[in-house]
Motif scaffolding. Sequence first.
Motif, PDB file in Angstrom:
ATOM      1  N   ARG A   1      23.602  24.138 145.030  1.00 50.87           N
ATOM      2  CA  ARG A   1      23.611  23.225 144.003  1.00 50.87           C
ATOM      3  C   ARG A   1      22.791  24.053 143.066  1.00 50.87           C
ATOM      4  N   ASP A   2      23.290  24.455 141.793  1.00 52.67           N
ATOM      5  CA  ASP A   2      22.688  25.336 140.795  1.00 52.67           C
ATOM      6  C   ASP A   2      22.190  24.451 139.701  1.00 52.67           C
ATOM      7  N   THR A   3      20.872  23.648 139.729  1.00 57.33           N
ATOM      8  CA  THR A   3      20.514  22.844 138.722  1.00 57.33           C
ATOM      9  C   THR A   3      19.256  23.324 137.867  1.00 57.33           C
ATOM     10  N   TYR A   4      19.156  24.706 137.780  1.00 57.53           N
ATOM     11  CA  TYR A   4      18.237  25.371 137.217  1.00 57.53           C
ATOM     12  C   TYR A   4      18.075  24.817 135.674  1.00 57.53           C
ATOM     13  N   PRO A   5      16.915  24.312 135.329  1.00 56.63           N
ATOM     14  CA  PRO A   5      16.948  23.538 133.885  1.00 56.63           C
ATOM     15  C   PRO A   5      17.217  24.490 132.850  1.00 56.63           C
ATOM     16  N   LEU A   6      17.767  23.942 131.715  1.00 56.54           N
ATOM     17  CA  LEU A   6      17.896  24.668 130.544  1.00 56.54           C
ATOM     18  C   LEU A   6      16.769  25.150 129.719  1.00 56.54           C
ATOM     19  N   THR A   7      15.539  24.418 130.211  1.00 59.45           N
ATOM     20  CA  THR A   7      14.504  24.965 129.384  1.00 59.45           C
ATOM     21  C   THR A   7      13.997  26.185 130.286  1.00 59.45           C
ATOM     22  N   SER A   8      14.071  26.259 131.483  1.00 62.35           N
ATOM     23  CA  SER A   8      13.768  27.318 132.193  1.00 62.35           C
ATOM     24  C   SER A   8      14.682  28.687 132.038  1.00 62.35           C
ATOM     25  N   TRP A   9      15.866  28.361 131.538  1.00 61.52           N
ATOM     26  CA  TRP A   9      16.789  29.398 130.894  1.00 61.52           C
ATOM     27  C   TRP A   9      16.035  29.961 129.800  1.00 61.52           C
ATOM     28  N   ARG A  10      15.713  28.990 128.912  1.00 62.85           N
ATOM     29  CA  ARG A  10      15.079  29.644 127.536  1.00 62.85           C
ATOM     30  C   ARG A  10      13.883  30.547 127.932  1.00 62.85           C
ATOM     31  N   GLN A  11      13.187  29.848 128.706  1.00 68.15           N
ATOM     32  CA  GLN A  11      11.775  30.572 129.086  1.00 68.15           C
ATOM     33  C   GLN A  11      11.982  31.918 129.876  1.00 68.15           C
ATOM     34  N   ASP A  12      13.072  32.016 130.731  1.00 68.63           N
ATOM     35  CA  ASP A  12      13.434  33.180 131.159  1.00 68.63           C
ATOM     36  C   ASP A  12      14.134  34.262 129.997  1.00 68.63           C
ATOM     37  N   ALA A  13      14.724  33.738 129.119  1.00 69.91           N
ATOM     38  CA  ALA A  13      15.186  34.516 127.950  1.00 69.91           C
ATOM     39  C   ALA A  13      14.237  35.126 127.039  1.00 69.91           C
ATOM     40  N   GLU A  14      13.010  34.193 126.902  1.00 70.97           N
ATOM     41  CA  GLU A  14      11.978  34.425 126.156  1.00 70.97           C
ATOM     42  C   GLU A  14      11.056  35.777 126.799  1.00 70.97           C
TER      43      GLU A  14
ATOM     44  N   SER B   1      18.336  43.679 112.380  1.00 71.23           N
ATOM     45  CA  SER B   1      19.154  42.602 111.852  1.00 71.23           C
ATOM     46  C   SER B   1      19.504  41.499 112.743  1.00 71.23           C
ATOM     47  N   ALA B   2      19.340  41.971 114.086  1.00 74.05           N
ATOM     48  CA  ALA B   2      19.476  40.801 115.143  1.00 74.05           C
ATOM     49  C   ALA B   2      18.287  40.196 115.613  1.00 74.05           C
ATOM     50  N   ARG B   3      17.253  40.646 115.270  1.00 73.76           N
ATOM     51  CA  ARG B   3      16.132  40.068 115.924  1.00 73.76           C
ATOM     52  C   ARG B   3      15.979  38.696 115.222  1.00 73.76           C
ATOM     53  N   ARG B   4      16.052  38.565 114.008  1.00 76.00           N
ATOM     54  CA  ARG B   4      15.796  37.240 113.512  1.00 76.00           C
ATOM     55  C   ARG B   4      16.756  36.195 114.061  1.00 76.00           C
ATOM     56  N   LEU B   5      18.167  36.570 114.314  1.00 75.49           N
ATOM     57  CA  LEU B   5      19.115  35.536 114.917  1.00 75.49           C
ATOM     58  C   LEU B   5      18.443  35.164 116.374  1.00 75.49           C
ATOM     59  N   VAL B   6      18.124  36.038 116.983  1.00 72.47           N
ATOM     60  CA  VAL B   6      17.749  36.027 118.604  1.00 72.47           C
ATOM     61  C   VAL B   6      16.609  35.159 118.636  1.00 72.47           C
ATOM     62  N   GLU B   7      15.447  35.425 117.832  1.00 70.08           N
ATOM     63  CA  GLU B   7      14.191  34.715 117.814  1.00 70.08           C
ATOM     64  C   GLU B   7      14.429  33.384 117.303  1.00 70.08           C
ATOM     65  N   ASP B   8      15.171  33.127 116.300  1.00 70.44           N
ATOM     66  CA  ASP B   8      15.449  31.900 115.776  1.00 70.44           C
ATOM     67  C   ASP B   8      16.103  30.851 116.930  1.00 70.44           C
ATOM     68  N   PHE B   9      16.887  31.713 117.790  1.00 71.16           N
ATOM     69  CA  PHE B   9      17.632  30.933 118.831  1.00 71.16           C
ATOM     70  C   PHE B   9      16.532  30.576 119.895  1.00 71.16           C
ATOM     71  N   LEU B  10      15.475  31.340 120.090  1.00 69.09           N
ATOM     72  CA  LEU B  10      14.533  31.130 121.182  1.00 69.09           C
ATOM     73  C   LEU B  10      13.598  29.990 120.626  1.00 69.09           C
ATOM     74  N   GLY B  11      13.437  29.848 119.538  1.00 61.64           N
ATOM     75  CA  GLY B  11      12.630  28.813 118.953  1.00 61.64           C
ATOM     76  C   GLY B  11      12.896  27.538 118.901  1.00 61.64           C
ATOM     77  N   ARG B  12      14.466  27.457 119.283  1.00 57.50           N
ATOM     78  CA  ARG B  12      15.208  26.012 119.231  1.00 57.50           C
ATOM     79  C   ARG B  12      14.759  25.202 120.570  1.00 57.50           C
ATOM     80  N   THR B  13      15.091  23.896 120.570  1.00 60.93           N
ATOM     81  CA  THR B  13      14.878  23.081 121.826  1.00 60.93           C
ATOM     82  C   THR B  13      16.355  23.246 122.351  1.00 60.93           C
TER      83      THR B  13
END
Length: 283
Positions: free
Chosen positions: A131-144, A157-169
């Motif tokens: 059962r893979d229930t890894y929380p989405l908050t942990s997904w974001r932390q891993d991505a950061e 040109s892509a950094r702003r887009l990625v950093e904006d995504f990582l800054g969202r809930t």
Amino acid sequence: MIPQTRALLARHLPGYEVRSLTVLGEGLDNLAYEVNGELVIRMSKDPAGRGEAIRREAELLAVVAEWSTLPVPEPVFADVEAGALAYRKLPGLPLNEHPVAQPERLAATLGGFAGRLHQTPVDRVANLVERDTYPLTSWRQDAERDYEQIVGYMPASARRLVEDFLGRTPPAEPPALRFCHNDLGAEHVLVDVEANTVTGVIDWGDAALADPVRDLALIYRDLGPEVFDLALAHDQGDWDEAGRERAVFYARCRLIEDIVYGVTTGARQYADAALAHLAWTFA
């Protein structure tokens, strides 16, 4: 591991003539060999830790074959002690290495496949997958954390887009789990390039009870939003805007993960493909 592979063949398929034995590919956990152009043998790099998983995967493939709308590997033998699984080679070539001219023509097949797979009765697979229930908050932390490793490889040109995504809930957690392939990237989809058709789906080692939109997320990452939307229309799942939001979220996290994997392991094809798909994944 080639001598071990020959020994396995002699033990499980006595009298089988080995005319050719070549390395097919290597991942973090496994080595794959092709035998006579007709068999694939996947050998675990950690047999002690993967033997039981091999047994479960062989049993799982029998269940998957009942529900899948596409060909899947048919086990020939599973050796728990050696951590090896052999199956008949499916026709076709990996989509990530052999892109088709009209990927939108794959959407109905992939969407229908995912939708049917997600209908697999949970009680048929509950003892065979996690059962893979890894929380989405942990997904974001891993991505950061991953992004910090590869920011230098990102176009400015892509950094702003990625950093904006990582800054969202992150999106809300999924309401239910379903049986999923759980790694339905282009490298695991086989195609007939000339016919522009899907011929099979391989590598079920990560299959799990998980958020079903994860399978569609990698279609978004690897084939783009248009193909994703077409696939979603053929999935027949009860998708709402929240499900689509989670799919895009997973797609972005997995793209960052692929860049890290390609850069740190030398498997540059993964990093190059992810960088090529940055624009549509973070649009």
